[in-house]
Design a protein around this motif. Structure first.
Motif, PDB file in Angstrom:
ATOM      1  N   ASP A 276     -30.347  44.294  73.899  1.00 31.19           N
ATOM      2  CA  ASP A 276     -30.635  44.922  75.196  1.00 31.19           C
ATOM      3  C   ASP A 276     -29.440  44.800  76.137  1.00 31.19           C
ATOM      4  OD1 ASP A 276     -33.188  45.614  74.416  1.00 31.19           O
ATOM      5  OD2 ASP A 276     -34.168  43.927  75.434  1.00 31.19           O
ATOM      6  N   LEU A 277     -28.871  43.600  76.208  1.00 31.16           N
ATOM      7  CA  LEU A 277     -27.728  43.397  77.101  1.00 31.16           C
ATOM      8  C   LEU A 277     -26.540  44.235  76.652  1.00 31.16           C
ATOM      9  CD1 LEU A 277     -26.477  41.899  79.516  1.00 31.16           C
ATOM     10  CD2 LEU A 277     -25.743  40.135  77.901  1.00 31.16           C
ATOM     11  N   ASP A 278     -26.265  44.237  75.359  1.00 28.05           N
ATOM     12  CA  ASP A 278     -25.161  45.024  74.823  1.00 28.05           C
ATOM     13  C   ASP A 278     -25.333  46.498  75.162  1.00 28.05           C
ATOM     14  OD1 ASP A 278     -22.784  44.967  72.849  1.00 28.05           O
ATOM     15  OD2 ASP A 278     -24.104  46.461  71.928  1.00 28.05           O
ATOM     16  N   ARG A 279     -26.548  46.997  75.005  1.00 31.79           N
ATOM     17  CA  ARG A 279     -26.830  48.405  75.289  1.00 31.79           C
ATOM     18  C   ARG A 279     -26.641  48.708  76.782  1.00 31.79           C
ATOM     19  NH1 ARG A 279     -31.313  48.404  73.047  1.00 31.79           N
ATOM     20  NH2 ARG A 279     -30.751  49.294  71.034  1.00 31.79           N
ATOM     21  N   MET A 280     -27.066  47.789  77.651  1.00 30.99           N
ATOM     22  CA  MET A 280     -26.906  48.009  79.090  1.00 30.99           C
ATOM     23  C   MET A 280     -25.426  48.047  79.492  1.00 30.99           C
ATOM     24  SD  MET A 280     -29.981  45.798  80.866  1.00 30.99           S
ATOM     25  CE  MET A 280     -29.612  46.484  82.505  1.00 30.99           C
TER      26      MET A 280
ATOM     27  N   GLN B  63     -29.480  31.502  83.780  1.00 31.34           N
ATOM     28  CA  GLN B  63     -30.818  32.083  83.821  1.00 31.34           C
ATOM     29  C   GLN B  63     -31.605  31.580  82.628  1.00 31.34           C
ATOM     30  OE1 GLN B  63     -32.682  34.679  82.049  1.00 31.34           O
ATOM     31  NE2 GLN B  63     -31.268  34.709  80.318  1.00 31.34           N
ATOM     32  N   GLY B  64     -32.932  31.506  82.816  1.00 34.32           N
ATOM     33  CA  GLY B  64     -33.788  31.074  81.723  1.00 34.32           C
ATOM     34  C   GLY B  64     -35.244  31.246  82.086  1.00 34.32           C
ATOM     35  N   LYS B  65     -36.093  31.100  81.063  1.00 34.72           N
ATOM     36  CA  LYS B  65     -37.529  31.252  81.236  1.00 34.72           C
ATOM     37  C   LYS B  65     -38.239  29.964  80.865  1.00 34.72           C
ATOM     38  CE  LYS B  65     -41.587  32.666  78.982  1.00 34.72           C
ATOM     39  NZ  LYS B  65     -42.125  32.641  77.609  1.00 34.72           N
TER      40      LYS B  65
ATOM     41  N   LEU C 184     -36.126  34.859  91.576  1.00 31.06           N
ATOM     42  CA  LEU C 184     -37.349  34.152  91.187  1.00 31.06           C
ATOM     43  C   LEU C 184     -38.374  35.178  90.735  1.00 31.06           C
ATOM     44  CD1 LEU C 184     -37.698  31.959  94.422  1.00 31.06           C
ATOM     45  CD2 LEU C 184     -36.489  31.298  92.319  1.00 31.06           C
ATOM     46  N   GLU C 185     -38.954  34.981  89.546  1.00 29.08           N
ATOM     47  CA  GLU C 185     -39.977  35.910  89.090  1.00 29.08           C
ATOM     48  C   GLU C 185     -40.948  35.198  88.162  1.00 29.08           C
ATOM     49  OE1 GLU C 185     -38.370  38.747  85.894  1.00 29.08           O
ATOM     50  OE2 GLU C 185     -36.552  38.215  87.017  1.00 29.08           O
ATOM     51  N   CYS C 186     -42.204  35.665  88.156  1.00 26.91           N
ATOM     52  CA  CYS C 186     -43.221  35.050  87.315  1.00 26.91           C
ATOM     53  C   CYS C 186     -44.400  36.007  87.164  1.00 26.91           C
ATOM     54  CB  CYS C 186     -43.708  33.726  87.911  1.00 26.91           C
ATOM     55  SG  CYS C 186     -44.775  32.762  86.815  1.00 26.91           S
ATOM     56  N   GLY C 187     -45.066  35.923  86.020  1.00 29.75           N
ATOM     57  CA  GLY C 187     -46.252  36.722  85.787  1.00 29.75           C
ATOM     58  C   GLY C 187     -47.468  36.129  86.476  1.00 29.75           C
TER      59      GLY C 187
ATOM     60  N   HIS D 297     -38.140  41.288  77.519  1.00 27.26           N
ATOM     61  CA  HIS D 297     -37.564  42.541  78.037  1.00 27.26           C
ATOM     62  C   HIS D 297     -37.022  42.377  79.448  1.00 27.26           C
ATOM     63  CE1 HIS D 297     -41.689  42.461  79.565  1.00 27.26           C
ATOM     64  NE2 HIS D 297     -41.307  43.288  80.510  1.00 27.26           N
ATOM     65  N   ARG D 298     -37.364  41.298  80.130  1.00 27.68           N
ATOM     66  CA  ARG D 298     -36.901  41.080  81.493  1.00 27.68           C
ATOM     67  C   ARG D 298     -35.547  40.360  81.539  1.00 27.68           C
ATOM     68  NH1 ARG D 298     -41.252  42.108  85.004  1.00 27.68           N
ATOM     69  NH2 ARG D 298     -39.985  41.316  86.708  1.00 27.68           N
ATOM     70  N   TYR D 299     -35.119  39.784  80.418  1.00 23.22           N
ATOM     71  CA  TYR D 299     -33.933  38.930  80.450  1.00 23.22           C
ATOM     72  C   TYR D 299     -32.636  39.707  80.695  1.00 23.22           C
ATOM     73  CZ  TYR D 299     -37.128  35.649  78.044  1.00 23.22           C
ATOM     74  OH  TYR D 299     -38.188  34.863  77.681  1.00 23.22           O
ATOM     75  N   ALA D 300     -32.419  40.782  79.937  1.00 25.83           N
ATOM     76  CA  ALA D 300     -31.161  41.523  80.089  1.00 25.83           C
ATOM     77  C   ALA D 300     -31.010  42.130  81.487  1.00 25.83           C
ATOM     78  CB  ALA D 300     -31.033  42.595  79.006  1.00 25.83           C
TER      79      ALA D 300
END
Length: 347
Positions: free
Chosen positions: A84-88, A150-152, A284-287, A326-329
Motif C-alpha cells: 500500500d505504501l509503495d503504491r501511494m 507510528q503503530g497500532k 490519534l485514531e481508534c475504532g 488499511h489505515r497504516y499507509a
C-alpha cells in the motif's frame, strides 16, 4: 472473463525495495528472558533511493504478539501494508519516505518499547542503536523533525510514549488504537486473569500449558496480556512479572497498579506537554467498537491535548481492534508530509 486484480494473492513487485537485515544489539545482550540479541530489521526504501535522498523516516512498530514477518500478512483479495505504501508513493500520494520496521518482540509477546528489568532494554535498543544505524545506512535525515513513529495497539502505545521519553529523537507520532487509560483497557481483564491463574501453581506453569493449548480461550489471552504487561510495567526484584492482582482473592494490589499507572500515556501527558507541543505531527485514531475500550484513552488524550493547545489530528471511526491495516499507509503518508524539510500538507 475474470481478470487478475491488482490485489492478487501473489502480491506485486515493489517499485521501491524492502531490505531485510540482521542487527546485533549490545543493549539486548543477556536480556532477562534469554531472547536473542541478534534481531531482524526490515527497512522499506522508496523508488529513487538512495540517489534522491536524504529522506524523512517514519518508523512502524508492531502491537502485542506482533512478529516482524507479520508485516507481510495478507488478507484475501487485499494488498499488504508495505505494498500500500509503495503504491501511494508511486501515485504521488505520499512523499518518498524511508520506513524502518524494527523487531521488539519478546518471549512474552512484546516489550512495550520500554527498558524493563523484566524483558530487556528495548527503549535503548530502538532509540540508541537502531535509529543511528538506520540514519547512517539508509540516507535518512538524521534530525528529530524528520523522524516519526507510528503503530497500532501496543505499537500505538509505543508511538505515544517514545516521543515523551525521548523527545530528542521523535518529531511526529501516529497512534492507532494505542494502550492508554489503563483502568479502561487493562483493568477489565484482571478478573479473567485471576480466574485462569488460580488454577496454576506458577506463571511458568501456566505459560507452558498455554503454549501447548491448540485453542486458547479469551480468558487465557487475558492472562497472557496481563503477564506480559507486568513484565514491562512492574517487574519484581528478580525481573519476574509482579502482577497487580492479589492471587488469594483477585483484588487489586494498589502498590503494583500504581507502577502501571506511572507508564499510562494519559498520566504521562502532564509532564510532557511542551515536548508534544513542539512536535510537527500528532495523529490519534481508534475504532469505536474496539474490544478493549481503547477509544476512551484516545479520546482523553485528545481532550487534554486540545485543552493544552497542542495541535493534533483526531478521529474515532466505526471499527474494531482488528482489521485496521488499511489505515497504516495513509497514516505514514500524513506523517511524512509534515516532517522536515517543509513540504505541502496537501497529501
Amino acid at each position: 472473463m475474470i481478470r487478475t486484480p491488482d490485489h492478487d494473492p501473489w502480491g506485486r513487485d515493489l517499485a521501491g525495495e524492502l531490505h531485510e537485515l540482521t542487527f546485533e544489539s549490545e543493549a539486548l545482550r543477556d536480556n532477562p528472558l534469554g531472547d536473542p540479541s541478534s534481531r531482524p530489521l526490515y527497512v522499506y526504501t522508496p523508488p529513487g533511493w538512495p540517489d534522491d535522498g536524504p529522506y524523512p523516516a517514519v518508523w512502524s512498530i508492531q502491537g502485542m504478539t506482533g512478529q516482524i514477518d507479520m508485516w507481510r500478512n495478507r488478507s484475501a483479495y487485499q494488498s499488504t501494508f508495505i505494498e500500500d505504501l509503495d503504491r501511494m508513493i508511486v501515485a504521488g500520494e505520499c512523499r518518498p519516505v524511508v520506513m524502518p520496521m524494527p523487531d521488539c518482540w519478546t518471549a512474552y509477546g512484546g516489550s512495550q518499547f520500554l527498558d524493563s528489568a523484566g524483558t530487556g532494554k528495548y527503549l535503548t535498543y530502538l532509540c540508541d542503536e537502531l535509529v543511528p544505524f538506520v540514519d547512517e545506512r539508509f540516507s535518512t535525515l538524521a534530525e528529530r523533525d524528520a523522524r516519526a513513529v507510528q503503530g497500532k495497539s501496543s505499537g500505538g502505545y509505543g508511538a505515544l510514549v517514545l516521543p515523551m521519553l525521548r523527545p530528542d529523537l521523535w518529531g511526529g507520532l501516529g497512534d492507532v488504537s494505542g494502550d492508554a487509560a489503563f483502568e479502561y483497557s487493562y483493568l477489565p481483564g484482571f478478573p479473567a486473569t485471576w480466574a485462569v491463574l488460580r488454577e496454576h501453581d506458577s506463571i511458568d506453569e501456566f505459560w507452558a500449558t498455554m503454549r501447548a493449548d491448540p485453542s486458547p480461550s479469551d480468558a487465557t489471552f487475558a492472562a497472557v496480556n496481563t503477564i506480559a504487561m507486568a513484565a514491562c510495567y512492574s517487574p519484581g526484584p528478580d525481573g519476574s512479572p509482579e502482577l497487580p492482582i492479589e492471587m488469594s482473592d483477585g483484588s487489586l494490589r494498589e502498590d503494583v497498579w500504581a507502577r502501571w499507572l506511572e507508564l499510562d500515556p494519559v498520566r504521562m501527558l502532564g509532564d510532557h506537554l511542551d515536548d508534544l507541543r513542539s512536535m510537527r505531527a500528532i495523529s490519534l485514531e481508534c475504532g469505536l467498537q474496539d474490544e478493549y475500550g481503547l477509544y476512551v484513552g484516545t479520546a482523553i488524550i485528545h481532550r487534554r491535548l486540545d485543552e493544552a493547545g497542542v495541535e493534533h489530528r483526531f478521529e474515532l471511526f466505526p471499527g474494531n481492534h482488528g482489521g485496521l491495516s488499511h489505515r497504516y499507509a495513509p497514516l505514514v503518508a500524513w506523517l511524512a508530509a509534515r516532517l522536515a524539510p517543509d513540504r505541502s500538507a496537501d497529501l
